[in-house]
Design a protein around this motif. Structure first.
Motif, short mmCIF file in Angstrom:
data_model
loop_
_atom_site.label_atom_id
_atom_site.label_comp_id
_atom_site.label_asym_id
_atom_site.label_seq_id
_atom_site.Cartn_x
_atom_site.Cartn_y
_atom_site.Cartn_z
N TYR A 110 52.59 37.70 42.36
CA TYR A 110 53.32 38.96 42.15
C TYR A 110 52.73 39.73 40.98
N ALA A 111 52.40 39.02 39.89
CA ALA A 111 51.82 39.67 38.72
C ALA A 111 50.50 40.36 39.08
N VAL A 112 49.64 39.67 39.81
CA VAL A 112 48.37 40.27 40.22
C VAL A 112 48.63 41.50 41.08
N ASP A 113 49.58 41.40 41.97
CA ASP A 113 49.87 42.49 42.91
C ASP A 113 50.33 43.77 42.21
N ILE A 114 51.09 43.62 41.10
CA ILE A 114 51.63 44.81 40.42
C ILE A 114 50.83 45.19 39.18
N GLY A 115 49.77 44.42 38.91
CA GLY A 115 48.94 44.75 37.75
C GLY A 115 49.49 44.24 36.43
N ALA A 116 50.26 43.16 36.47
CA ALA A 116 50.75 42.53 35.23
C ALA A 116 49.80 41.40 34.86
N ASN A 117 49.62 41.16 33.57
CA ASN A 117 48.71 40.09 33.17
C ASN A 117 49.41 38.94 32.46
N LYS A 118 50.75 38.93 32.52
CA LYS A 118 51.51 37.84 31.91
C LYS A 118 52.67 37.44 32.81
N VAL A 119 52.94 36.13 32.81
CA VAL A 119 54.14 35.59 33.47
C VAL A 119 54.87 34.75 32.43
#
Length: 223
Positions: A110-119
């Motif tokens: 999900y993070a990759v899909d929305i352009g987030a670099n942290k979980v």
């Protein structure tokens, strides 16, 4: 522009504190809650309510189909929820096989899909004794994988990896958080049971912080 981050948000104390800490720190948050067939699915409603109050784009993902593969856990089967402290041997029945690897994998995607670099997720030292997928060696290994699993590296952030629930609560109280907005009990009944490992640890954290738990318990007034 704020940095995007996904938060694995169960609706319990630990993820509630992490969510608010990350929100305070200015991240653009995308909370992610999973329904994996847990008996305490009541926590999902608590998570949704908090995210709505903060105006966050909350996603609840139904992965209950995996429940048919995870029947050895008392959280996802007809087995009774054990009572006692987390460090007791009978608490091993609450381990859901590979749960955090599954949830982290989905959250990283999900993070990759929305352009987030942290979980962000709520592993802490109080869980190390009973849950292998909350131990530092697991977190560090998953972090290594998260950096190479996609073209875009993702960092797994565990602010309380070296803290226990007592310290997490202390941090949350410093932020002025209201823990009546969380659900911890492994039994999803009207009131918290006060006897499962999760309740015992929660009550201990409140007692050692010198305040009463705002939740109602079947066992009487909160300790």
């Amino acid at each position: 522009m704020s940095e995007k981050a996904v938060v694995i948000y169960s609706g319990g104390m630990d993820s509630f504190t992490i969510l608010h800490r990350a929100h305070r720190d200015g991240y653009e948050l995308f909370p992610l809650t999973f329904n994996y067939g847990q008996k305490h699915s009541k926590e999902i409603r608590y998570a949704a309510s908090v995210c709505q109050s903060l105006g966050l784009p909350h996603r609840v993902i139904d992965i209950t189909a995996i429940n048919q593969l995870l029947q050895s856990s008392s959280l996802t089967s007809d087995l009774d929820i054990p009572e006692g402290h987390y460090e007791a041997d009978n608490m091993k029945s609450t381990v859901v096989p590979n749960r955090n690897m599954i949830l982290l994998s989905l959250a990283i995607g999900y993070a990759v899909d929305i352009g987030a670099n942290k979980v962000f997720y709520g592993a802490h030292s109080g869980d190390h004794a009973i849950y292998p997928d909350c131990r530092p060696e697991f977190v560090h290994a998953m972090n290594d994988v998260a950096r190479i699993a996609n073209y875009e590296p993702v960092e797994i952030v565990t602010p309380y990896l070296d803290s226990d629930k007592i310290g997490i609560l202390k941090d949350g109280l410093t932020m002025g958080l209201d823990y009546s907005l969380t659900w911890t009990c492994y039994n999803g009944r009207e009131k918290a049971c006060g006897k499962c490992g999760s309740c015992v640890e929660r009550l201990e954290a409140f007692a050692l912080n010198g305040i009463s738990d705002p939740l109602a318990y079947e066992t009487g007034p909160a300790l």
